[in-house]
Design an enzyme around this catalytic site. Structure first.
Site, short mmCIF file in Angstrom:
data_model
loop_
_atom_site.label_atom_id
_atom_site.label_comp_id
_atom_site.label_asym_id
_atom_site.label_seq_id
_atom_site.Cartn_x
_atom_site.Cartn_y
_atom_site.Cartn_z
N LEU A 74 0.80 -1.22 0.00
CA LEU A 74 0.00 0.00 0.00
C LEU A 74 0.83 1.28 0.00
O LEU A 74 0.32 2.36 0.26
CB LEU A 74 -0.98 -0.02 1.18
CG LEU A 74 -1.95 -1.21 1.15
CD1 LEU A 74 -2.82 -1.23 2.38
CD2 LEU A 74 -2.78 -1.22 -0.12
N CYS A 75 2.11 1.15 -0.32
CA CYS A 75 2.98 2.33 -0.44
C CYS A 75 2.69 3.07 -1.74
O CYS A 75 2.49 2.45 -2.78
CB CYS A 75 4.45 1.91 -0.43
SG CYS A 75 5.18 1.89 1.18
N HIS A 76 2.73 4.37 -1.66
CA HIS A 76 2.57 5.19 -2.86
C HIS A 76 3.87 5.22 -3.65
O HIS A 76 4.95 5.27 -3.06
CB HIS A 76 2.23 6.64 -2.47
CG HIS A 76 0.88 6.79 -1.88
ND1 HIS A 76 0.61 6.55 -0.56
CD2 HIS A 76 -0.30 7.16 -2.44
CE1 HIS A 76 -0.66 6.77 -0.32
NE2 HIS A 76 -1.24 7.14 -1.44
N ASP A 125 24.34 -12.02 1.64
CA ASP A 125 24.41 -12.92 0.48
C ASP A 125 25.83 -13.02 -0.08
O ASP A 125 26.27 -14.09 -0.47
CB ASP A 125 23.45 -12.45 -0.61
CG ASP A 125 23.47 -13.37 -1.81
OD1 ASP A 125 23.22 -14.59 -1.63
OD2 ASP A 125 23.74 -12.89 -2.92
#
Length: 159
Positions: A74-76, A125
Site C-alpha cells: 500500500l505504499c505510494h 548474500d
C-alpha cells in the site's frame, strides 16, 4: 490510539494523499549486520570472492528504494530526488545508513527502511560462504536494529 488508515468498512485501501501539498521529505534509516571479524576484514580489504561488497550493497539498496511500492503493497509510488547509502565498519559489524529524499505528499520512511534492509541482505548474500559454520549454519551472522533515525517534513512559505 489513532484510527487505521489502510482499511475501512469496505476493506483495504490506499490512503488518499491528493489533497496534501508537496513538500520536502527526508528519511534516514539505519541497521546493522553482525559478521565475524575475519569477514569484516575480507570486505575491507576487497578480498571477497563475489566482488566489491560495499558497492554491490549500495546499488542493491538504491534499487530497493526505487522498488518499495512494488514490495510494500500500500505504499505510494514517490518521485524520488535522491538516495544515499553509506556504511560504517565496526570490529564485528557493518552499520548501513540509507537516506531518501523527495518532494511529495507523503513520507519516504518506508523507502529508507527498504533500502537499508536490502543493502544488509546483500552483504549477507555476498559473504555467506565465509560466515557459515561446518554445519552450514550462521551462528554469528544476524541483521539487527533496523530503524528510522530521522524523518523530516519541511514546508516552505513563499516570500
Amino acid at each position: 490510539m489513532k484510527g487505521f488508515t489502510h482499511f475501512d468498512e469496505r476493506g483495504v485501501k490506499m490512503v488518499e494523499v491528493g489533497h496534501k501539498s508537496e513538500v520536502f521529505r527526508r528519511a534516514v534509516a539505519k541497521g546493522r549486520i553482525r559478521l565475524r571479524p575475519e569477514t569484516i576484514e575480507l570486505i575491507r580489504s576487497g578480498k571477497t570472492k563475489k566482488g566489491n561488497v560495499v558497492a554491490t550493497a549500495q546499488i542493491a539498496g538504491i534499487l530497493a528504494v526505487k522498488k518499495t511500492p512494488e514490495l510494500v503493497p500500500l505504499c505510494h509510488p514517490i518521485p524520488l530526488t535522491g538516495v544515499d547509502i553509506s556504511f560504517e565498519f565496526g570490529e564485528d559489524y557493518i552499520e548501513a545508513t540509507c537516506e531518501v529524499r523527495a518532494y511529495y505528499k507523503t513520507g519516504v520512511e518506508m523507502e529508507a527502511l527498504t533500502g537499508v534492509t536490502v543493502a544488509l541482505l546483500t552483504i549477507w548474500d555476498m559473504v555467506k560462504a565465509v560466515e557459515k559454520d561446518e554445519n552450514g549454519q550462521y551462528p554469528f551472522t544476524r541483521i539487527e536494529d533496523v530503524h528510522v533515525v530521522e524523518k523530516v517534513k519541511e514546508t516552505y512559505s513563499s516570500q
